[in-house]
Design an enzyme around this catalytic site. Structure first.
Site, PDB file in Angstrom:
ATOM      1  N   ASP A   1     -27.550  -1.214 -35.580  1.00  0.00           N
ATOM      2  CA  ASP A   1     -28.192  -2.489 -35.887  1.00  0.00           C
ATOM      3  C   ASP A   1     -28.936  -2.893 -34.616  1.00  0.00           C
ATOM      4  OD1 ASP A   1     -29.138  -4.804 -36.954  1.00  0.00           O
ATOM      5  OD2 ASP A   1     -27.196  -5.571 -37.633  1.00  0.00           O
TER       6      ASP A   1
HETATM    7  C1  BGC Z   1     -29.989  -7.450 -38.699  1.00  0.00           C
HETATM    8  C2  BGC Z   1     -30.346  -6.254 -39.551  1.00  0.00           C
HETATM    9  C3  BGC Z   1     -31.832  -6.011 -39.476  1.00  0.00           C
HETATM   10  C4  BGC Z   1     -32.214  -5.805 -38.035  1.00  0.00           C
HETATM   11  C5  BGC Z   1     -33.701  -5.583 -37.845  1.00  0.00           C
HETATM   12  C6  BGC Z   1     -30.530  -7.334 -37.300  1.00  0.00           C
HETATM   13  O1  BGC Z   1     -30.373  -8.528 -36.617  1.00  0.00           O
HETATM   14  O2  BGC Z   1     -28.590  -7.598 -38.660  1.00  0.00           O
HETATM   15  O3  BGC Z   1     -29.970  -6.471 -40.867  1.00  0.00           O
HETATM   16  O4  BGC Z   1     -32.187  -4.908 -40.257  1.00  0.00           O
HETATM   17  O5  BGC Z   1     -31.870  -6.967 -37.293  1.00  0.00           O
HETATM   18  O6  BGC Z   1     -34.404  -6.755 -38.058  1.00  0.00           O
END
Ligand code: BGC
Length: 755
Positions: A229
């Site tokens: 993530d």
């Molecule tokens: C989120 C993800 C997301 C990623 C990219 C993170 O903060 O938890 O779900 O895909 O950011 O934006």
């Protein structure tokens, strides 16, 4: 053209560089050997491709794309085929925007109604989450675009999400929190899995070898790439050794250098870096093979699909006296009240925020059907709403309410739009309550004083409390967050051109405090203990016999369905249930047939009923359809933590077929032999465990019989004493005076039993 054969030509530095991002949204290529960079973007219910200079949280502008209903709504359709079509459309849009991986779906379990990100997740139930997630991934990937299954794993709250340790026992972890991931991975092989921010039992998901390698790859056979993530990496070297392949976003090459240094220092086997680089190149190859620079998509067709999906996601919670559907051609006056009718809340905030290609609102759509009969009052103010034409200042709550009351007075029906303002729920924080804003409940009370014929339409990403007022309004529509075409879909349901068929994928509790996770959410001091064990959502409400406002699986239709007798038989190690369902009303409709199972005499902790299979059937008015639903062997299994295996317990199964978890229409029982399960015996296994074991029981009995007349044999022969002694470890009872078993005898017994 494939690039994987260039792996052998790469230097250690080049391999390391392939395993972290170039910026927020793209990977690094290796120009020297022609490996290109690829793009990954959010996800999940639309393509959020940011324009030049994009930041992480979408504050910068992104390219307009279709905003489909977020998971909270789409999941309420319970409809694999519909969800797959949405996935196909998402894949088409991603491909048209040259996006290689769409970052979704999110299939985390809604452990608590408070989780700020529940709008992005499907359900409190792992079967619904897995089936919906699988359908979406299948659709996306059919277009040559990768999905990213997230957030792996046990990311069930936003509070302290980058550090908190989800402390979960293995049964709930496997049976509730990992189960949907297991389904999607084994059914669809998503191109990528995104590991979550949090720790699980003390270990960061991004550096957990058990999670990322033992479970995901060795047990489930995952052959794609694990991406972090955004910002989830704690220790890159530990991460790569554990099975993390790609760190996102870029950190300027800092942690690539750490990998190189660790290999040179002999602290990290280069093979781990090579493996991560190989997976990165394999992903590039898949993306390149699926890419099409001429790809486009039909914006109008996707808007129409978004409307269809939204219509199928709406859940009719209540409809006393058939106040709905409204007559599209009647003469009655329709008072539309509530700013949400004009300024829709159609998606949640955070990384999933889509810039829609267009945006319908319910007020215009209702007017398109009922024209001059419609009058409108905003009733309350919302940030971002247009200046009001009624002349009432947006800041003056009393005046807004008074204006709404006068609009409601004398109307034949009031359609009252209530819900959660955007600032109340978002990625990044959890709610602390499930209440509607006070000004809205005050508005509802004021309207009810002048007009009882109120249809409430809710807009919310997480559940809101309806107790206290739900019995005083004849109809409630749960409209969730419905995406860009939700306004039209609400009108379709209000006037009956769509017969509602959505079902709740989460329980609406009477009080927040009733929620099974309530006492241990969101934890403290860096830990959240999943104390409710497997009793998440309806499993817990049912086990405790707690009344609810609206149960899991609930949803009404403008027709009624009746169920004939259910017949069940053993099928392929699982259970096949067959039931006739009749559409007893005068409108065509869709029923979601739900099959729950329980094992009343189970030796392990079980919910009274767990959803084990479901299907959606379309039934024309007056017709009967024979519905066959298969519960697979795997969906009957529980996880035995000592043996480390899924197993189906032998015994009598209660099979319940119903229209919701609390509207069971038919039930039957069936005895299953169950799987052979060899729980290894030890000297510390209890006497009862010895007797329950396929070989151990006989061996122990033989040993006792050989010393007939001993105190032990007479004690164990007496059922009453046995009741008391059954829970004693064998070694303890064997050390009693007069025992026929000494230490050597015990060891021999253990070896023979486990042989
Ligand atoms: C989120 C993800 C997301 C990623 C990219 C993170 O903060 O938890 O779900 O895909 O950011 O934006």
């Amino acid at each position: 053209m494939s690039h994987i054969e260039r792996l052998a030509d790469l230097t250690l530095e080049e391999k390391a560089s392939l395993t972290s991002g170039a910026d927020f949204w793209t990977t690094k290529g290796v120009d020297r050997v022609g490996i290109p960079s690829v793009m990954l973007t959010d996800g999940p219910h639309g393509v959020r491709k940011q324009r030049e200079g994009g930041d992480h949280l979408g504050l910068a502008d992104s390219v307009p794309t279709t905003c489909f209903p977020p998971a909270v709504a789409l999941g309420s359709s319970w409809d694999r085929e519909l969800v797959r079509r949405v996935g196909v459309a998402l894949g088409e849009e991603a491909r048209a925007e040259s996006v290689g991986v769409l970052l979704g779906p999110g299939i985390n379990i809604k452990r608590s109604p408070l989780c700020g990100r529940n709008f992005e997740y499907f359900s409190e139930d792992p079967l619904v989450s897995g089936v919906m997630g699988s359908a979406l991934v299948g659709g996306i990937q059919s277009q040559g675009v990768g999905a990213s299954l997230k957030h792996f794993a046990a990311n069930n709250q936003e509070t302290d999400r980058l550090r908190v340790s989800a402390d979960v026992d293995e049964r709930p972890l496997r049976e509730i929190y990992l189960r949907a991931f297991q389904r999607v991975v084994t059914e669809q092989q998503p191109w990528t899995v995104m590991c979550s921010y949090n720790r699980i039992n003390g270990v960061y998901a991004s550096e957990d070898p058990w999670l990322l390698t033992t479970v995901l790859r060795d047990e489930w056979g995952f052959d794609g790439l694990v991406v972090s993530d955004w910002g989830a990496v704690n220790d890159r070297v530990a991460g790569v050794a554990a099975g993390l392949d790609l760190e996102m976003p870029s950190n300027g090459g800092r942690t690539d250098a750490q990998l190189v240094a660790a290999v040179r220092a002999g602290e990290l086997d280069e093979a781990h870096v090579t493996t991560a680089a190989r997976r990165a190149i394999e992903l590039v190859d898949r993306i390149v093979a699926g890419a099409d620079s001429d790809a486009t998509y039909d914006v109008d067709a996707h808007h129409a699909l978004a409307r269809e999906a939204a219509g199928r996601s709406i859940v009719l919670l209540r409809n006393e006296g058939d106040v709905l559907p409204l007559d599209p051609t009647g003469a009655g006056r329709v008072a539309v009240i509530g700013e949400f009718a004009r300024t829709p809340r159609f998606q949640g905030a955070g990384s999933s925020l889509i810039n829609p290609t267009r945006l319908d609102n319910a007020l215009d759509e209702i007017r398109a059907v009922a024209g001059e009969r419609v009058s409108f009052a905003p009733g309350f103010a919302l940030a971002g709403a247009p200046d009001d034409a009624t002349g009432v200042a947006a800041g003056d709550a009393d005046a807004l309410r008074a204006d709404a009351v006068s609009t409601a007075t004398g109307a034949d029906v009031v359609v009252l739009f209530l819900g959660l303002p955007a600032e109340e729920e978002s990625e990044g924080f959890d709610r602390t309550h499930i209440e509607l804003p006070e000004e809205q409940t005050a508005l509802l009370e004021a309207v009810l004083e002048v007009n009882r014929n109120v249809v409430v339409v809710l807009s919310n990403g997480g559940v809101v409390r309806t107790s206290g007022w739900q019995d005083r309004v004849p109809a409630i529509i749960e409209g969730w967050l419905l995406g860009q075409a939700g306004g039209g879909a609400v009108a379709d349901v209000l006037f009956g051109s769509v017969n509602p068929s959505g079902r709740l994928t989460e329980t609406v509790p009477i009080r927040l405090e009733d929620s099974p996770s309530h006492l241990t959410f969101p934890g403290e001091f860096g830990h959240v203990r999943y104390g409710e064990d497997i009793f998440v959502g309806y499993r817990g409400f049912d086990a405790k016999g707690t009344e609810v406002s609206f149960p899991f699986g609930h949803g009404l239709s403008y027709t009624t369905f009746s169920y004939g007798a259910v017949s069940i038989l053993e099928h392929d190690g699982g259970i096949r249930a067959t039931v006739d369902v009749t559409n007893a009303g005068s409108r065509d409709g869709r029923e979601v047939v739900q099959v729950y199972t329980g094992v009343p005499g189970s030796r392990v902790a079980r919910a009274p009923r767990s959803l084990s299979a479901f299907t959606v059937v379309e039934i024309a008015a007056g017709e009967t359809v024979t519905v066959t639903v298969d519960v697979t062997h795997d969906d009957l299994a529980y996880f035995h933590p000592q043996v480390g295996k899924w197993t189906v317990e032998g015994g009598e199964y209660l099979v319940e077929v119903g229209a919701s978890s609390r509207d069971i229409r038919r039930s039957a029982t069936l005895t299953l032999a169950g799987d052979d399960l060899d729980v290894p015996l030890g000297t510390d296994s209890t006497v009862q465990e010895w007797f329950d074991h396929p070989r151990g029981g006989e061996l122990l009995q033989a040993a006792i019989d050989s010393a007939s007349g001993s105190v032990m044999s007479s004690m164990l022969a007496d059922p009453e004493t046995m009741k008391m002694l059954g829970s004693m470890p064998l070694e303890r009872i064997a050390s009693f005076p007069g025992s026929p078993l000494d230490a050597d005898g015990l060891d021999a017994l253990v070896s023979a039993a486990n042989a």
